[in-house]
Motif scaffolding. Structure first.
Motif, PDB file in Angstrom:
ATOM      1  N   ALA A 386      52.514 115.837  55.655  1.00  0.00           N
ATOM      2  CA  ALA A 386      52.669 115.648  54.089  1.00  0.00           C
ATOM      3  C   ALA A 386      51.785 114.593  53.629  1.00  0.00           C
ATOM      4  CB  ALA A 386      54.225 115.578  54.074  1.00  0.00           C
ATOM      5  N   GLY A 387      51.591 113.576  54.345  1.00  0.00           N
ATOM      6  CA  GLY A 387      50.911 112.491  53.807  1.00  0.00           C
ATOM      7  C   GLY A 387      49.363 112.963  53.775  1.00  0.00           C
ATOM      8  N   ARG A 388      48.782 113.707  54.748  1.00  0.00           N
ATOM      9  CA  ARG A 388      47.700 114.412  54.675  1.00  0.00           C
ATOM     10  C   ARG A 388      47.393 115.228  53.277  1.00  0.00           C
ATOM     11  NH1 ARG A 388      44.769 113.796  59.539  1.00  0.00           N
ATOM     12  NH2 ARG A 388      45.867 112.888  61.158  1.00  0.00           N
ATOM     13  N   ILE A 389      48.333 116.075  53.053  1.00  0.00           N
ATOM     14  CA  ILE A 389      48.252 117.022  51.977  1.00  0.00           C
ATOM     15  C   ILE A 389      48.227 116.012  50.620  1.00  0.00           C
ATOM     16  CG2 ILE A 389      49.672 118.716  50.548  1.00  0.00           C
ATOM     17  CD1 ILE A 389      50.480 119.955  53.422  1.00  0.00           C
ATOM     18  N   ALA A 390      49.234 115.183  50.543  1.00  0.00           N
ATOM     19  CA  ALA A 390      49.143 114.263  49.441  1.00  0.00           C
ATOM     20  C   ALA A 390      47.584 113.604  49.015  1.00  0.00           C
ATOM     21  CB  ALA A 390      50.571 113.214  49.545  1.00  0.00           C
TER      22      ALA A 390
END
Length: 705
Positions: A386-390
């Protein structure tokens, strides 16, 4: 042969209470099995009207226009080559006489044999008529086949009245009816002999047993004498009508809409009677999803909603009896539901004594998958993804903190009492508990939404935080399970990976997330380290297949889908705009010619692209046709690129229509593979420029026939 007698045919199997969730399918399969077999045997016409009946205690079908015996069929029986059947002197050989005996003929039929060329040999054929089946024979065969093919969820084995014979069926069967007009058809099934007697409602029949006069009187006699609405469809409509009437009497409340619940309740009653009940208002403090689920799943009640869609403390029950004074029935249902609602309130109150955050460490003790670790480890992977997508998709928005918090808490409600009792509420309860704990609205909504979309047509997460966590959650499942070789096979998909993939595709095609499928898969891989094999190739093929299938189901043609997916956009949310543009372009009169030219250009460049000049030199455009194409391309390219940058894909493609005449003229007048290397390279460079301009939106060659 005498003229066959035609009359309606009724077949009914009277049984003990059938499983309600299977009744609709059982009723359809029973009727369809008998009807299709009778049609195949010429005992019923192909367009014969058939009516299916199914109640908790019976499966039945009424078929119009059934004959008592089928007309014989002309048959041509291949016997043997003439050289084998007859001796040189013309006498029949023993082999021929033996074959004739096998097919029910004899020496007297030799003169009737026909000689026809079959392949390379002259062959003997016997033309005869096969006797048609009698109704008793054909119906016995049809019923046996229908029973064997019923979609029975679980067989029961029981003994017949003789105490020795065992029978396997969905429930013990007690009577069989088979009437052709007013005559009983002599058939057997499940140890029962067919008759004309059936039973009505267990408590409200005015006459029982019921002796059926004719096949056509079945529905009427069951209704009038047996207090039974035999038709599943008619009973369902009647329940829906009564629900609406009862709800309208409750100060304008409306019953919750649930087709599956309506089907199940229809399968539980033979003569419905809808009654209104209520529960204590104090239970409305519990989340409505909990109350609705316990009433629907455990009690088969229909909760009532007010004009704003909020749950009221009134509900409807579909009773199978109609007493003069329904008070005791109402009181009994209210008494039964009370402890169910009290349990839900207790779970809700107990769960709120601990925060979601305090439950997170315990996820390490919950097994997710033997090869992928615990739910705690899974949570860490989802946070990472999720952090990478954001960071990749929305670098300028302040999402990272809320995304990380929502991903951290998303699975904590799995450890609550409420979700333990009602697994269907996972995520929903997490949202309620997050709000109670003081988490932000975005975090609470993302926790609630991160399982969405759960099914076709389900709502998507409400904002970017929810979308990111939902994407991360589904990607973690897909990458992890593909990475350990747990791919769906055939109709087996135990981890619902097809549904997970469709959820990813729906979000990416409906929400403008500027990341393609390949990038998404690549973003998820680091979260697993060396725990899995790289599944990129099979997973991307799987996702592309689901994407193409989803677009085709939405009404786009295979050519349109192929054209657009051959040039996948940076964000899948552009797909529908590009598909609409391709459809509009294909309707232009210039489309077919340009698509064919595009295909031709692509083939030329495949063979000689290394020779193409990077820059087209005007001084080398010696032929008027190539100079004209270059000038037209410069003009069109400017307009097409401007529209493309504004995401007006339809205008971008339609601008290409002006190229038809110069492109056709170019191929008519210009030799691309000129002997002069500089000319050849310049012309290939012009074609490369044309190819790039024509294929920014989609690969137009896919539209060529």
């Amino acid at each position: 042969m005498a003229m066959a007698a035609t009359a309606p045919l009724l077949v009914e199997l009277l049984v003990e209470e059938l499983p309600p969730k299977a009744l609709k399918a059982l009723g359809h399969a029973f009727a369809e099995g008998i009807v299709s077999s009778l049609r195949a045997q010429d005992l019923a016409a192909a367009d014969a009207k058939a009516t299916s009946y199914a109640t908790p205690r019976r499966l039945a079908v009424l078929i119009e226009g059934v004959v008592d015996h089928a007309v014989g069929r002309a048959m041509s029986i291949k016997l043997m080559p003439v050289s084998v059947g007859f001796a040189p002197n013309g006498e029949a050989t023993p082999a021929l006489l033996k074959k004739l005996a096998v097919v029910g003929a004899g020496a007297a039929d030799i003169a009737k044999l026909e000689r026809r060329i079959d392949g390379k040999a002259e062959t003997l054929f016997l033309e005869t008529t096969a006797a048609g089946a009698t109704l008793a024979e054909g119906l016995q065969r049809a019923l046996d086949q229908a029973i064997v093919r019923l979609p029975i969820p679980k067989l029961m084995q029981y003994q017949l009245a003789d105490g020795w014979t065992s029978v396997s069926f969905v429930r013990p069967a007690h009577a069989l009816v088979a009437l052709h007009g007013d005559a009983v058809v002599a058939i057997r099934a499940l140890g029962l002999e067919a008759g004309r007697t059936t039973l009505g409602h267990r408590f409200e029949a005015t006459r029982s047993p019921i002796v059926l006069r004719t096949a056509s009187s079945y529905e009427e006699q069951l209704r009038d004498e047996g207090a039974v609405i035999a038709s599943f469809a008619v009973r369902r409509v009647e329940i829906a009508r009564q629900l609406d009437v009862a709800a309208a009497a409750e100060q304008g409340l409306t019953p919750i809409s649930d087709d599956a619940l309506l089907d199940e309740v229809t399968a539980l009653v033979e003569r419905p009677n809808v009654l209104a009940c209520e529960f204590e208002r104090e239970f409305l403090a519990v989340p409505s999803e909990c109350l609705v689920l316990t009433m629907k799943a455990n009690q088969k009640y229909f909760p009532l909603l007010d004009a704003k869609g909020a749950l009221s403390n009134r509900f409807l029950v579909v009773s199978n009896i109609s007493p003069a004074d329904p008070g005791r029935v109402i009181e009994g249902n209210e008494r039964v539901v009370r402890p169910r609602l009290a349990d839900a309130k207790f779970f809700f109150d107990q769960d709120r004594k601990k925060t979601l955050a305090s439950r997170v460490p315990a996820l390490d003790q919950v097994v997710y998958h033997a090869r992928l670790g615990s739910q705690g480890e899974r949570t860490m992977r989802v946070r990472d993804i999720a952090g990478r997508i954001a960071a990749k998709a929305f670098p300028h928005e302040r999402l990272s903190v809320e995304v990380d918090r929502a991903a951290e808490l998303a699975k904590a409600d799995l450890l609550t009492d409420m979700v333990g009792e009602f697994p269907e509420l996972q995520g929903v309860m997490g949202g309620y508990y997050a709000r109670h704990d003081g988490e932000s609205v975005a975090v609470a909504e993302a926790i609630e939404d991160h399982y969405k979309p759960r099914f076709a047509g389900d709502a998507l997460p409400r904002d970017h935080v929810g979308v990111i966590v939902a994407l991360a959650d589904k990607l973690e499942v897909l990458v992890g399970l593909f990475g350990i070789g747990q791919l769906p096979t055939g109709d087996k998909d135990p981890f619902a990976l097809r549904r997970q993939a469709l959820g990813v595709i729906r979000m990416l095609t409906e929400v403008p997330v500027p990341i393609g499928l390949e990038q998404f898969v690549a973003l998820a891989l680091p979260a697993f380290g060396a725990a899995i094999e790289d599944p990129s190739e099979p997973l991307l093929a799987f996702l592309h297949e689901r994407l193409a299938g989803s677009l085709r189901e939405q009404g786009y043609s295979a050519q349109e889908v192929d054209a657009v997916l051959s040039r996948p956009p940076a964000q899948l949310a552009d797909l529908k705009g590009r598909l609409a543009a391709v459809r509009a372009f294909a309707a232009l009169p210039e489309a077919a010619s340009l698509a064919a030219a595009n295909k031709r250009v692509g083939n030329i460049l495949k063979k000689s692209s290394d020779e193409a000049s990077r820059h087209v030199r005007a001084s080398l455009l010696v032929e008027p046709a190539e100079a004209a194409l270059h000038a037209a391309l410069l003009h069109v390219e400017s307009a097409a690129d401007l529209a493309f940058d504004q995401r007006d894909y339809t205008a971008s493609l339609q601008a290409l229509a002006a190229l038809r005449a110069p492109v056709d003229a170019f191929f008519d007048a210009v030799m691309v593979n000129a002997d002069d290397r500089a000319l050849r390279g310049n012309r290939l460079g012009l074609l490369a420029k044309l190819h790039a301009a024509m294929n920014r939106v989609a690969d137009l060659s896919k539209l060529a026939g």
